[in-house]
Every structure is written in C-alpha cells, then in structure tokens.
Scaffold this motif. Structure first.
Motif, mmCIF file in Angstrom:
data_model
loop_
_atom_site.group_PDB
_atom_site.id
_atom_site.type_symbol
_atom_site.label_atom_id
_atom_site.label_comp_id
_atom_site.label_asym_id
_atom_site.label_seq_id
_atom_site.Cartn_x
_atom_site.Cartn_y
_atom_site.Cartn_z
ATOM 1 N N UNK A 76 -35.380 -5.391 29.884
ATOM 2 C CA UNK A 76 -36.617 -5.191 30.643
ATOM 3 C C UNK A 76 -36.438 -4.090 31.682
ATOM 4 N N UNK A 77 -35.321 -4.123 32.389
ATOM 5 C CA UNK A 77 -35.063 -3.140 33.447
ATOM 6 C C UNK A 77 -34.912 -1.731 32.872
ATOM 7 N N UNK A 78 -34.364 -1.644 31.657
ATOM 8 C CA UNK A 78 -34.196 -0.323 31.040
ATOM 9 C C UNK A 78 -35.542 0.283 30.654
ATOM 10 N N UNK A 98 -39.703 -3.566 37.368
ATOM 11 C CA UNK A 98 -40.234 -4.885 37.025
ATOM 12 C C UNK A 98 -39.432 -5.964 37.752
ATOM 13 N N UNK A 99 -40.133 -6.956 38.267
ATOM 14 C CA UNK A 99 -39.484 -8.017 39.047
ATOM 15 C C UNK A 99 -39.010 -9.130 38.109
ATOM 16 N N UNK A 100 -37.729 -9.441 38.180
ATOM 17 C CA UNK A 100 -37.160 -10.475 37.306
ATOM 18 C C UNK A 100 -36.306 -11.445 38.118
ATOM 19 N N UNK A 103 -46.737 -16.023 37.432
ATOM 20 C CA UNK A 103 -45.528 -15.456 36.839
ATOM 21 C C UNK A 103 -45.472 -15.716 35.338
ATOM 22 N N UNK A 104 -44.595 -14.976 34.671
ATOM 23 C CA UNK A 104 -44.424 -15.064 33.216
ATOM 24 C C UNK A 104 -43.018 -15.577 32.928
ATOM 25 N N UNK A 105 -42.917 -16.587 32.080
ATOM 26 C CA UNK A 105 -41.622 -17.174 31.749
ATOM 27 C C UNK A 105 -41.126 -16.728 30.388
ATOM 28 N N UNK A 150 -46.252 -8.418 37.107
ATOM 29 C CA UNK A 150 -46.004 -9.850 37.309
ATOM 30 C C UNK A 150 -44.510 -10.125 37.415
ATOM 31 N N UNK A 151 -44.152 -11.191 38.119
ATOM 32 C CA UNK A 151 -42.753 -11.587 38.170
ATOM 33 C C UNK A 151 -42.369 -12.243 36.851
#
Length: 334
Positions: free
Chosen positions: A227-229, A234-236, A174-176, A204-205
C-alpha cells in the motif's frame, strides 16, 4: 454445579478459537458454572482474560488429574479432529476425549468441524471415539454428513460466535483488511486488492488485522508495504489487539478468516469475503455479500460496486437471525 474441563486450541491467541472459548465460558458462568478449567498453551493469558483455572495443555499429569476430578469434559470448538494439520494433533485431542471416556465423564463435542480425515487411522479413531460421547454437536453440513456415515449421532448447530454479545457500533469510516498465509496465497490477489484500496480509499485509515501472529503478521506487514509503495501518504495500522472493538469501527472489511467476517456482519460492516476455504464461501453466500477468489480473476470494479450497495441493517439482520441453541447442551451441564 458441575466441574468442567475444556480442551481445544486455546492459548495460542488465534482470534477465532479464543472468541469461541470466550462465548462458551461466558455462557457457562451465566448458568452458574464457576469451576472451569481450560487446557491452554498460555496459562497466564487464559486465566487473566477469562477468570478461569488453566492447566498447561501438555502437562500430562495435571491434564489427567483435571479430567479425573471433573464432571464434564468439553472438547471444542474449532476443527480439532482432522489430520490435515498433522496426525499428531488429532491424536492429542482424541487422547483427551479418550481420557474423559475412560474416567466415565460426561464428554461433549462442542460445535466442532470434523475432518478432513485423510488416513484410515484418523477415520478409525474419530469413529470409535465419538460414538461413545455423551453429546456431539458439529458446526457444518459436511461434518454432520461425515459423522452420519460413521453412524455417529450428532446435532448440526451454527457457529457459537453468532451468540457473541456486541456493543453498539462506533464507526469511524476506516477500512479493514484481514489476510492470512495459506497455500493458495499469491501476488496477483495482493496486488489487485492493494490497488483497489489505494484507488477507492486514499483518504481513509486502513486497519490491517493480524488475528494470529504466526500466520498473519508477516503477510500484514507485506501488504502494508505494498500500500505504501502505491501511496506513501496512505494511513495504515496493523491491529493485533482489541480485535472485536476495532472491527466495530470499520465501514468496510475485506477478510479471509471466517470469524472476522462473522463479527463484522454482527456490526453491520460492509464486508467482502476472500474465498480461501469453503466455510468462507458459505457465509458469503448466506449473507449475500461479495466474494473474491484466491485467483482474483473477478472484476474488482464490480466487486467494489457490490460492496457499496450493501445495506448495514440487512447485514446485521442476517447475523442476528442466527443464534447458537444452548438448550440441549444445558441439559448436560445442570
């Protein structure tokens, strides 16, 4: 063993301050100190988490009583003695130190960042308090030089979080992202960072870390929406609890807060700092990790290439090369 009281920015659930307190308490218990009382804004939280006594930090009568019945007062860590936040904050922490001195206790300034001190009153208070303390340690060169100019003897130490015990890393790829509100926060930085994340890590999450609710959470939600826009699929996830455990799962981290970066380095996470403060610039330079300015005028393709080229073992080796030296401090605790 000695009765110890601890003063600091505790109980507000700020990750860095709580992690410092956890390291300090863990060490005190390891050398046999069991009678520990923390001045906290959230007594139940502090008592349950650390298995220590706690007193409401603004319950003045109990604070005075606790200091009077203690053998040792520890002030810190963190940046307590500064007047940028407010002069009231500095006066509070100074008053605690003054009470320790008044009752003739052993007073230890623990790994603090001193300053900035903008007012002459702040400079007068700090100078004329710390010179009477039993042992003073500071965590950065600027603090050391400031106290030196005040003719206050101090030892320069690394951040206590370098001594944090970490378990084996459980990387899930995952990415932080860790952001905080700050006067230099701007849309350009958020936009360019969001575009980088969406373009380079679409599958990636993305874990967005809120390390202090009052400063981080709303900005975390805003960034998640950005990010969602750009990519609805994308998984957040916004992370508020089990911060260290969640950092250990990351493959990459983009972070503003110093202690988020430090913990990530200890796990060998490929990390990029976001330079809102000189302490972030310093750790990035020391660890040889990439750094993004708040203006975000860097080439983000080049930043990504630098992150990709980082070696996890080298990162861990840097973090493990530093360790908080407890030896001299322990002489006053025995």
């Amino acid at each position: 063993m000695a009765k110890i009281s601890i003063s600091g920015y505790y109980g507000y659930k700020n990750f860095g301050d709580e992690a410092i307190l956890e390291v300090l308490v863990e060490h005190l218990k390891s050398i046999g100190c069991q009678d520990i009382t923390v001045f906290s804004s959230d007594v139940g939280y502090t008592e349950n988490k650390l298995k220590v006594n706690a007193v409401k930090r603004f319950d003045i009568s109990n604070v005075v009583k606790t200091i009077k019945n203690s053998d040792i007062l520890i002030s810190g860590g963190g940046s307590l003695l500064q007047d940028v936040t407010s002069l009231k904050s500095l006066i509070y922490y100074s008053a605690i130190i003054a009470l320790g001195l008044l009752f003739n206790k052993t007073v230890i300034i623990f790994a603090q960042g001193i300053g900035p001190l903008n007012s002459s009153a702040a400079k007068f208070i700090v100078k004329n308090l710390l010179k009477y303390c039993t042992y003073v340690t500071v965590r950065d060169e600027n603090s050391f030089k400031l106290l030196e100019s005040f003719k206050v003897k101090s030892d320069l130490v690394c951040d206590p979080i370098y001594s944090l015990s970490v378990k084996d890393r459980n990387c899930d790829g995952s990415v932080g992202i860790q952001l905080r509100e700050f006067k230099t926060m701007n849309y350009n930085l958020l936009q360019k960072l969001a575009m980088l994340i969406v373009n380079k890590f679409p599958n990636k999450k993305i874990k967005i870390f809120s390390l202090q609710k009052t400063q981080d959470y709303e900005l975390s939600k805003k960034f998640e929406s950005m990010l969602k826009s750009m990519n609805y699929d994308i998984k957040t996830e916004i992370i508020e609890d089990n911060i260290i455990e969640n950092i250990s799962t990351l493959e990459y981290l983009f972070a503003m807060r110093f202690h988020a970066i430090l913990v990530a380095l200890k796990y060998g996470v490929k990390t990029c700092g976001i330079n809102y403060d000189i302490k972030v610039e310093k750790i990035a330079n020391d660890a040889k990790i990439p750094l993004i300015s708040m203006d975000a005028n860097e080439n983000f393709e080049e930043i990504f290439e630098k992150i990709e080229q980082l070696n996890s073992d080298d990162i861990k080796q840097f973090a493990n090369s530093k360790s908080f030296d407890w030896v001299k401090l322990d002489e006053f605790l025995a």
